[in-house]
Design a protein around this motif. Sequence first.
Motif, short mmCIF file in Angstrom:
data_model
loop_
_atom_site.label_atom_id
_atom_site.label_comp_id
_atom_site.label_asym_id
_atom_site.label_seq_id
_atom_site.Cartn_x
_atom_site.Cartn_y
_atom_site.Cartn_z
N SER A 125 -36.23 -44.93 58.14
CA SER A 125 -36.65 -45.27 59.50
C SER A 125 -37.53 -44.14 60.01
O SER A 125 -37.63 -43.07 59.38
N TYR A 126 -38.20 -44.35 61.14
CA TYR A 126 -38.95 -43.27 61.77
C TYR A 126 -38.02 -42.32 62.53
O TYR A 126 -38.45 -41.30 63.05
N LYS B 163 -33.37 -52.92 54.91
CA LYS B 163 -32.58 -52.28 53.85
C LYS B 163 -32.68 -53.14 52.60
O LYS B 163 -32.58 -54.37 52.66
N GLY C 73 -34.64 -47.18 67.32
CA GLY C 73 -34.50 -47.88 66.06
C GLY C 73 -33.14 -48.52 65.91
O GLY C 73 -32.29 -48.46 66.81
N ARG C 74 -32.91 -49.15 64.75
CA ARG C 74 -31.65 -49.83 64.46
C ARG C 74 -31.12 -49.37 63.11
O ARG C 74 -31.88 -49.04 62.20
N GLU C 75 -29.80 -49.36 63.00
CA GLU C 75 -29.14 -48.95 61.76
C GLU C 75 -28.17 -50.04 61.32
O GLU C 75 -27.61 -50.77 62.15
N ASN D 55 -40.09 -50.29 64.54
CA ASN D 55 -39.61 -49.18 63.73
C ASN D 55 -38.97 -49.74 62.47
O ASN D 55 -38.16 -50.67 62.55
N PRO D 56 -39.29 -49.21 61.29
CA PRO D 56 -38.70 -49.73 60.05
C PRO D 56 -37.18 -49.75 60.13
O PRO D 56 -36.56 -48.76 60.52
N GLU D 57 -36.58 -50.88 59.76
CA GLU D 57 -35.12 -51.00 59.77
C GLU D 57 -34.60 -51.82 58.61
O GLU D 57 -33.40 -52.03 58.48
N ARG E 189 -39.16 -56.51 60.56
CA ARG E 189 -37.83 -55.90 60.50
C ARG E 189 -37.21 -56.00 59.10
O ARG E 189 -36.24 -55.30 58.81
N ASN F 279 -28.22 -42.66 67.31
CA ASN F 279 -29.60 -42.33 66.96
C ASN F 279 -29.78 -40.85 67.21
O ASN F 279 -29.85 -40.40 68.37
#
Length: 900
Positions: free
Chosen positions: A302-303, A245, A335-337, A241-243, A29, A328
């Motif tokens: 992200s994806y 930063k 995913g996450r933001e 999922n890529p998150e 993550r 989303n």
Amino acid sequence: MNKYYGLKPGTVGKQESEHTAVVRDAAARGMVLLEHDGTLPLKEHSKIALYGFGARNTIFCGLGAASFTSREEVTIEEGLERAGIMVTSKAYLERYAAAIQAEEDAYYAVMRETAKESLIAGVVRMYGEPFIPGPQPVITEEDIKEASEASVAVFVISRTAGEGADRKPVEGDYLLSSEEKENLRILSLNFKKVIVLLNVVGQMDTSFIRSLPNLGALVFVGQAAGVTGLAVADLLTGRVNPEGKLVDTWAEKYEDYPNAENFAAMNGNLDDEVYSEGIYVGYRYFDTFGITPAYPFGYGLSYTDFSITTETVYKENGQIIIDTVVTNTGDRYEGRETVQVYVSAPNGEMEKVYQELIGFEKTDILKAGETQKLQITVDIRSLTCYSEKKAAWILEKGDYLVRVGNSSRNTSVAAILRVEEEILCEQCRNLCMPEWKIEEISPENEVHCGSEKKAAEIAGAKLLTINKEDVKEIVHHYQVPVWEKKENREQTGEETGEQTRGQTGEQNRKDILVFDEKNGDKEVKPRNLLRFEEVIAGKTSLDDFVNSLSAEEMSCLCVGNAGEEDATFVTYGSGNTKTEAVIPMAPGTCDTTRNLIQSRGIPNMHMSDGGSGLRLLPEFEVDREGNLLTEGVISVRNVSKIIGGDYIKDRVNHSVYEQYTTGLPMATLLAQTWDRECWRKCGEIEGKEMQMFHIELWLAPSMNIHRNPLCGRNFEYYSEDPVITGECASAVINAIQSFRCAGVTMKHFACNNQEDNRHATNVHISERALREIYLKGFEIAVKKADPTAIMTSYNLLNGTHTANHYELLTCIAREEWGFDGMIMTDWGTTSQDDRDMHKYKASSCAGCIRAGNDLIMPGSRFDIESLYTAAEEGDMTAEEMRICSKRILRTMIKLEAGRL
């Protein structure tokens, strides 16, 4: 008989597996997807061609104090294969691995020659001259033919760095090597897509990578300890999922950084480092001066995609509350933001940066189309800047623009905070001032990013008024230093009475136990003295106990576990059994003095290095009499390779114990999660393992600012931003210290922002830049997490060693911030070795005590004798020694009470 807390070989408990799972998830993550065209995630059972140094020789952490001792280390190749990905380039990997092994063998042969002088000498040389692999073999037509079943190539670029040496802006380090460029060119010609993984310690030049015509993805995977390969596989296959930063700005080219030409060795001057960029560090510089980076602070793909909407902004009880809605907007992946809040302050009497981070929050995992409300709360006091003219933190008159977005280059104005008259929020005193006025850079005009959108955004923004009632004024009052009190008494003819509390005469010196409990060849019998157990039991007050200590006893107490050598590199081991009897120990740790255990009942505190997890001896050997036979310094990563072969002498007749711990992602990777819950879980891992191995102090977290990407130790620090640094550290510290008898040591206080000549560099910096950038993260952590200890840095700060800096340690940390814990030096700060070669000499032992630096580590006979001599000659008062001694003992009570 000594008591050990190691485990029998092969003991893998449930806790170890659980901790590994937590770190694996956190690592994935924290990895940042920098470029992506839809190639990822890889489909199940995909075939890939895998190349690059880090494919099979994955780098798991940086060098030096931040290493770890995990049981398993999974390479990127192995991690992908465990995830069901087939690697088709085995012949190339085998050939490259053999070449690397030959290079490593030659390197460690040289280190072994140095180690013949002493093992410590070998370690020091390894720090200063880390292993750097030679040119990698160019991919041939035969290699391409072998891997032809794969349509996707994965290329792993690796870099290491560490304690004692900075990086360089040269090929093979900050820049790609010519061989790496050639191999990437070949892969681009022969595969449909190329995925590049950066198994590196920090920023590097990515311009060539971004120019590849068929670049499918670029991922900053960093170094995630033993789970690196597993976490990479989780990300590439979509299990996570890529998150992540970024917590640093990645420039288009190295020369874009504001201190590029003058950082450390770049200008040929390692003695004096002038922080001429002032407050313009990282994104504060790029955004204010309008310089476009390759990747901005806070950036990460992200994806899936997200939208962020600000519902409302309001003030309440001295805080600004920002209510946002995150959706989303993708149609496939969850995913996450991370919602990031910045403020743009008005230019008034003082220059301001274009914007700075003031708050953030992260969503839960959102499914496609799912929405979540997030609330970000910001203290109005965090909007202040430091005025050297007024010696105060103030809010200048004008409009403060609140910006909300998901990176520093993707924000919009959500509200205007109008300050109608200047507000003085915190009255201080100018401290740590430079010897001369620092000529700092300044933007010629407002060329900062986003200017074209500014007017339109402001027009529709909500307006809030900030007044004096919203911020309670704080006024600091500073105590008179002990030496000034003494000077005033002497000038007025008053008796100082220094001999009445801590005698320093020769007769008293003969009556206490010193060093190894002996006085020459004649053993000395202790007098009927107060004992520390009586303080723990409540039979004697701490003040009475401290007042009963002689100057020589306090000299021992204020110095670490003194060895025979001058400021030796002390870790439990070295076959020294004379003073280790009946002392519980975790081999590979360091400790405070053992010289007062018998005479006064004062225990020793055990300390473990390891910013990426506890650094202990992974294996150690004990003979039948209970004597420890294994050198403690072997806990330092790769020292076993200097020794060569098995460092355990007799596995049949002796007892062998294991101390495997959980390696954490490098600090930068951890910060890139922007996830307080993740930070808490990693802190809990440290706390639990500290309890397991009976370690009182973790010599971490490291909290220095990423001033320049070349600092060799940046991977051990969190970010270029003090807010993300302070918040991440606070979460980790609170989690660790929730466990009884577990404490942290924030370091390196302060401005340890380079490694070349780190022992003797004089940092010249304005007070505003010092307070707003380099001290702010420490301040946040002190106020939010109450750390047990602080470690000073090696460098000088505006002409005074930080270890001897009364204004830094006492006035700022203790009196302004309210820190009430113990302060210790870094290892060997007072050592006089090689100081004739430097412009600036070592810090003094007496100066440490006078400044409020309670504990000198790791300790030497020289340090003890220096303190005692200073007390006898009046260079340091008994009162000052008592103050430091009391803080050390108070820390022991805090950390030891649950065990005594």
